[in-house]
Design a protein around this motif. Structure first.
Motif, PDB file in Angstrom:
ATOM      1  N   VAL A  57       0.843  -1.196   0.000  1.00  0.00           N
ATOM      2  CA  VAL A  57       0.000   0.000   0.000  1.00  0.00           C
ATOM      3  C   VAL A  57       0.882   1.251   0.000  1.00  0.00           C
ATOM      4  O   VAL A  57       0.612   2.225  -0.723  1.00  0.00           O
ATOM      5  CB  VAL A  57      -0.947   0.016   1.210  1.00  0.00           C
ATOM      6  N   ALA A  58       1.956   1.223   0.802  1.00  0.00           N
ATOM      7  CA  ALA A  58       2.871   2.362   0.864  1.00  0.00           C
ATOM      8  C   ALA A  58       3.531   2.616  -0.487  1.00  0.00           C
ATOM      9  O   ALA A  58       3.652   3.765  -0.941  1.00  0.00           O
ATOM     10  CB  ALA A  58       3.928   2.123   1.933  1.00  0.00           C
ATOM     11  N   LYS A  59       3.956   1.558  -1.150  1.00  0.00           N
ATOM     12  CA  LYS A  59       4.592   1.705  -2.461  1.00  0.00           C
ATOM     13  C   LYS A  59       3.605   2.224  -3.499  1.00  0.00           C
ATOM     14  O   LYS A  59       3.965   3.018  -4.373  1.00  0.00           O
ATOM     15  CB  LYS A  59       5.185   0.369  -2.913  1.00  0.00           C
ATOM     16  N   ALA A  60       2.360   1.784  -3.399  1.00  0.00           N
ATOM     17  CA  ALA A  60       1.334   2.283  -4.319  1.00  0.00           C
ATOM     18  C   ALA A  60       1.119   3.779  -4.107  1.00  0.00           C
ATOM     19  O   ALA A  60       0.999   4.545  -5.067  1.00  0.00           O
ATOM     20  CB  ALA A  60       0.029   1.522  -4.118  1.00  0.00           C
ATOM     21  N   ALA A  61       1.073   4.202  -2.835  1.00  0.00           N
ATOM     22  CA  ALA A  61       0.911   5.625  -2.530  1.00  0.00           C
ATOM     23  C   ALA A  61       2.092   6.424  -3.060  1.00  0.00           C
ATOM     24  O   ALA A  61       1.921   7.523  -3.613  1.00  0.00           O
ATOM     25  CB  ALA A  61       0.754   5.825  -1.028  1.00  0.00           C
ATOM     26  N   ASP A  62       3.296   5.888  -2.901  1.00  0.00           N
ATOM     27  CA  ASP A  62       4.490   6.561  -3.418  1.00  0.00           C
ATOM     28  C   ASP A  62       4.413   6.722  -4.924  1.00  0.00           C
ATOM     29  O   ASP A  62       4.736   7.783  -5.474  1.00  0.00           O
ATOM     30  CB  ASP A  62       5.751   5.769  -3.058  1.00  0.00           C
ATOM     31  N   TYR A  63       4.004   5.657  -5.599  1.00  0.00           N
ATOM     32  CA  TYR A  63       3.943   5.685  -7.064  1.00  0.00           C
ATOM     33  C   TYR A  63       2.951   6.734  -7.551  1.00  0.00           C
ATOM     34  O   TYR A  63       3.272   7.554  -8.422  1.00  0.00           O
ATOM     35  CB  TYR A  63       3.567   4.307  -7.609  1.00  0.00           C
ATOM     36  N   VAL A  64       1.739   6.704  -6.996  1.00  0.00           N
ATOM     37  CA  VAL A  64       0.712   7.642  -7.444  1.00  0.00           C
ATOM     38  C   VAL A  64       1.122   9.078  -7.110  1.00  0.00           C
ATOM     39  O   VAL A  64       0.952   9.995  -7.929  1.00  0.00           O
ATOM     40  CB  VAL A  64      -0.651   7.293  -6.824  1.00  0.00           C
ATOM     41  N   ALA A  65       1.684   9.292  -5.916  1.00  0.00           N
ATOM     42  CA  ALA A  65       2.135  10.634  -5.540  1.00  0.00           C
ATOM     43  C   ALA A  65       3.250  11.112  -6.458  1.00  0.00           C
ATOM     44  O   ALA A  65       3.295  12.293  -6.835  1.00  0.00           O
ATOM     45  CB  ALA A  65       2.597  10.644  -4.086  1.00  0.00           C
TER      46      ALA A  65
END
Length: 297
Positions: free
Chosen positions: A33-41
């Motif tokens: 989830v953290a990596k997904a947030a990083d990617y989208v941000a």
């Protein structure tokens, strides 16, 4: 690989994991989830238009504002759950820019279309994606002008047809209503805080004709929109509650499980790919967990 649908599928996958109780710093899939947030941000931080949550190639293509809407929804839902202060500040900064872009891209009729700027014509589907994201952003503490939501509500209501469903583009009621976009339209009204009224009553009555398993021959049930439609229909019936949810959830649960069991991989897939379809299905099946902030009662 970088594909136009990647940001959308990734945001949906992040929401699906969150619907299972996973969040940055918590749960088996916390790092995912953290990596997904990083990617989208990162997409918003690097975009030619600040805050535009499109794919990494910044292709202003068909579907760009779909990606942006679901990306903003995901960042809104996850940002308050990030334990790392630096990462949370980055997500919040990008989300603020994303909200600003959304508001400035609203057209004179109150809707949105595929491009990140106001255009002459809007459609109900993209409009709902933006309205739901704005609701989540406001819940997350972002400033969202009330006028933006009010104009979007007026646009959605103007798309309702005589049978209670919703047409795709305002002023084109002759094209008829359809299940998927009608489910989305009802969710759009719910997202704006419209929980009662004739539009809701007529919209829910229209949707219940499509109860999974019921053989109801209605024009506009396109296979490529199956998971999109079921995602919004589940959100609509969940929010409406009562008999709507009591009837809908067991029916769609059984139908989705049967679809997965019919494949060797035990996952869902469709025209848009398995990541997209599986994320949509998992969100639907996990709604009773009540973990996603925007859907909490």
């Amino acid at each position: 690989t970088e594909q136009p649908m990647l940001a959308l599928a990734l945001s949906l996958a992040g929401l699906a994991l969150m619907a299972g109780g996973h969040q940055p710093g918590r749960g088996k899939y916390a790092k995912h989830v953290a990596k997904a947030a990083d990617y989208v941000a990162d997409r918003g931080a690097k975009a030619a238009k600040p805050g535009y949550l499109n794919n990494a190639l910044d292709v202003l293509s068909h579907g760009g504002m779909y990606q942006h809407g679901f990306g903003a929804l995901f960042l809104s839902e996850v940002h308050g759950m990030i334990p790392d202060p630096a990462r949370q500040r980055k997500v919040r900064d990008v989300l603020a820019k994303a909200v600003e872009l959304t508001v400035t891209a609203q057209n004179a009729d109150g809707g949105w279309r595929y491009d990140p700027q106001p255009v002459a014509q809007a459609d109900v589907s993209v409009t709902v994606a933006q309205l739901m994201a704005l609701r989540a952003a406001r819940n997350a503490g972002m400033f969202v002008p009330k006028s933006a939501a009010d104009k979007a509500v007026a646009y959605i209501k103007a798309c309702q047809t005589e049978d209670g469903g919703f047409c795709y583009i305002k002023g084109q009621g002759y094209s008829g209503s359809a299940f998927a976009r009608s489910a989305a339209a009802v969710v759009g009204l719910f997202s704006a805080g419209i929980y009662e009224g004739k539009e809701i009553d007529r919209g829910m009555k229209y949707l219940m004709q499509f109860l999974p398993g019921r053989k109801f021959d209605v024009r506009g049930q396109r296979p490529e929109h199956y998971f999109y439609g079921q995602y919004y229909a589940a959100l609509a019936t969940w929010t409406a509650g009562g008999n709507y949810w009591a009837e809908w959830f067991p029916a769609i649960r059984d139908e989705l499980v049967a679809k997965a069991n019919a494949t060797s991989s035990k996952v869902w897939t469709d025209y848009h790919g398995s990541a997209y379809a599986t994320a949509m299905a998992c969100i639907v099946l996990q709604l009773p967990n009540n973990y996603l902030p925007i859907m909490q009662k």
